[in-house]
Design an enzyme around this catalytic site. Sequence first.
Site, PDB file in Angstrom:
ATOM      1  N   SER A   7       0.884  -1.298   0.197  1.00  0.00           N
ATOM      2  CA  SER A   7       0.067  -0.003  -0.205  1.00  0.00           C
ATOM      3  C   SER A   7       0.814   1.237  -0.191  1.00  0.00           C
ATOM      4  CB  SER A   7      -1.090   0.275   1.186  1.00  0.00           C
ATOM      5  OG  SER A   7      -1.403   1.694   1.722  1.00  0.00           O
ATOM      6  N   HIS A  32      -1.178  -1.513  -4.002  1.00  0.00           N
ATOM      7  CA  HIS A  32      -2.740  -0.924  -3.156  1.00  0.00           C
ATOM      8  C   HIS A  32      -2.471   0.377  -2.980  1.00  0.00           C
ATOM      9  CE1 HIS A  32      -5.993  -2.099  -0.541  1.00  0.00           C
ATOM     10  NE2 HIS A  32      -6.012  -0.922   0.159  1.00  0.00           N
ATOM     11  N   ASP A  34      -5.167   3.470  -1.611  1.00  0.00           N
ATOM     12  CA  ASP A  34      -5.953   3.883  -0.836  1.00  0.00           C
ATOM     13  C   ASP A  34      -6.451   5.248  -1.166  1.00  0.00           C
ATOM     14  OD1 ASP A  34      -6.619   1.821   1.078  1.00  0.00           O
ATOM     15  OD2 ASP A  34      -4.362   2.175   1.011  1.00  0.00           O
ATOM     16  N   MET A  36      -8.825   7.700  -0.374  1.00  0.00           N
ATOM     17  CA  MET A  36     -10.132   8.488   0.908  1.00  0.00           C
ATOM     18  C   MET A  36     -10.729   9.628   1.179  1.00  0.00           C
ATOM     19  SD  MET A  36      -7.581   7.676   3.458  1.00  0.00           S
ATOM     20  CE  MET A  36      -6.645   5.847   4.256  1.00  0.00           C
ATOM     21  N   HIS A  65      -8.700   1.171  -3.978  1.00  0.00           N
ATOM     22  CA  HIS A  65      -9.763   0.819  -3.106  1.00  0.00           C
ATOM     23  C   HIS A  65      -9.707   2.177  -2.292  1.00  0.00           C
ATOM     24  CE1 HIS A  65      -9.510  -0.725   2.234  1.00  0.00           C
ATOM     25  NE2 HIS A  65     -10.788  -0.013   1.390  1.00  0.00           N
ATOM     26  N   MET A  67     -12.115   3.947  -0.175  1.00  0.00           N
ATOM     27  CA  MET A  67     -13.007   4.932   0.785  1.00  0.00           C
ATOM     28  C   MET A  67     -13.480   5.930   0.849  1.00  0.00           C
ATOM     29  SD  MET A  67      -9.816   3.112   3.600  1.00  0.00           S
ATOM     30  CE  MET A  67      -8.973   3.252   1.398  1.00  0.00           C
ATOM     31  N   MET A 136     -11.659  -6.335   5.608  1.00  0.00           N
ATOM     32  CA  MET A 136     -10.450  -5.438   6.442  1.00  0.00           C
ATOM     33  C   MET A 136     -10.176  -5.544   7.696  1.00  0.00           C
ATOM     34  SD  MET A 136      -9.613  -2.412   4.007  1.00  0.00           S
ATOM     35  CE  MET A 136      -9.328  -1.393   5.562  1.00  0.00           C
ATOM     36  N   ASP A 174      -6.218  -6.662   4.774  1.00  0.00           N
ATOM     37  CA  ASP A 174      -5.961  -5.296   4.568  1.00  0.00           C
ATOM     38  C   ASP A 174      -6.226  -4.277   6.021  1.00  0.00           C
ATOM     39  OD1 ASP A 174      -4.915  -2.531   4.390  1.00  0.00           O
ATOM     40  OD2 ASP A 174      -6.601  -1.793   2.739  1.00  0.00           O
TER      41      ASP A 174
HETATM   42  C1  DX5 Z   1      -6.289   1.831   5.842  1.00  0.00           C
HETATM   43  C2  DX5 Z   1      -5.769   0.922   4.408  1.00  0.00           C
HETATM   44  C3  DX5 Z   1      -4.518   0.323   4.083  1.00  0.00           C
HETATM   45  C4  DX5 Z   1      -3.618   0.858   5.139  1.00  0.00           C
HETATM   46  C5  DX5 Z   1      -2.888  -0.210   5.757  1.00  0.00           C
HETATM   47  O1  DX5 Z   1      -7.679   2.458   5.917  1.00  0.00           O
HETATM   48  O2  DX5 Z   1      -6.634   0.450   3.892  1.00  0.00           O
HETATM   49  O3  DX5 Z   1      -4.488  -0.293   2.869  1.00  0.00           O
HETATM   50  O4  DX5 Z   1      -2.772   1.462   3.822  1.00  0.00           O
HETATM   51  O5  DX5 Z   1      -1.444  -0.249   6.130  1.00  0.00           O
HETATM   52  P1  DX5 Z   1      -1.224  -1.156   7.189  1.00  0.00           P
HETATM   53  O6  DX5 Z   1      -0.365  -2.326   6.134  1.00  0.00           O
HETATM   54  O7  DX5 Z   1       0.410   0.063   8.128  1.00  0.00           O
HETATM   55  O8  DX5 Z   1      -1.616  -1.527   7.976  1.00  0.00           O
HETATM   56 ZN    ZN Z   2      -6.461  -0.639   1.647  1.00  0.00          ZN
END
Ligand code: DX5
Ligand code: ZN
Length: 217
Positions: A7, A32, A34, A36, A65, A67, A136, A174
């Site tokens: 990620s 990956h 993310d 947000m 991903h 969010m 998750m 994740d």
């Molecule tokens: C959290 C994200 C993850 C995050 C994971 O909301 O969806 O993808 O980057 O980070 P680690 O591996 O540090 O928990």
């Molecule tokens: Zn993620």
Amino acid sequence: MIKVAPSILSADYVNLQKDIEKVDQAGAEYLHIDVMDGTFVPNISYGPGFVKAIRPITKMTLDVHLMVEHPEHLLPLFIDAGADVIGVQVEATQHIHRALQIIKNGGAKAEVVINPGTPVAMIEPVLHMVDQVLVMTVNPGFGGQKFLPETVDKIAQLNAIKQKKGYDFDIEVDGGVNDKTVIDCYKAGATVAVAGSFVFDAADPAAQVKALKNATK
Ligand code: DX5
Ligand code: ZN
């Protein structure tokens, strides 16, 4: 051996291409990304323009991903940007079936995502149509959180449904994934491991990718 999805939330943004090359060369299959929106989760990251910028620099599967609230509006933008897999949180839309249809019709792989507090039953009606399910293993919004062991049972439940019905979706995990926590996930049926801080907070990200693979041989 599990597939690894570093990620880039934890990568070095001013040297992003270098970090991407390191994990690519180490054999990570996915990257990956993310996304947000500051509403669905209490943090903001990046959008479709970011995915578009990364697309030409790697052949890794771009695993986006989302969010975000109202993900339907954004799906065409991420498809056009070159996302290979797009994940939608079931909690973020009243129309998960429609959202997954939009992704598939746009030519990308469709993923449904469930938070730690959401039961597998919430997504059973769409499991026939997904390419990947993301469980998750922390509450979404931030990297570097502690793995929640109570989520492992949901991986096993999904794997049981997968075997019984003959589905072939990948099961991704994740949050808080490292070379220890990945073992129980893999045993329960996870096929893809996202890892942010474990990979990029270390001096040698390539070695961390290999450690996840070695732990699941
Ligand atoms: C959290 C994200 C993850 C995050 C994971 O909301 O969806 O993808 O980057 O980070 P680690 O591996 O540090 O928990
Ligand atoms: Zn993620």
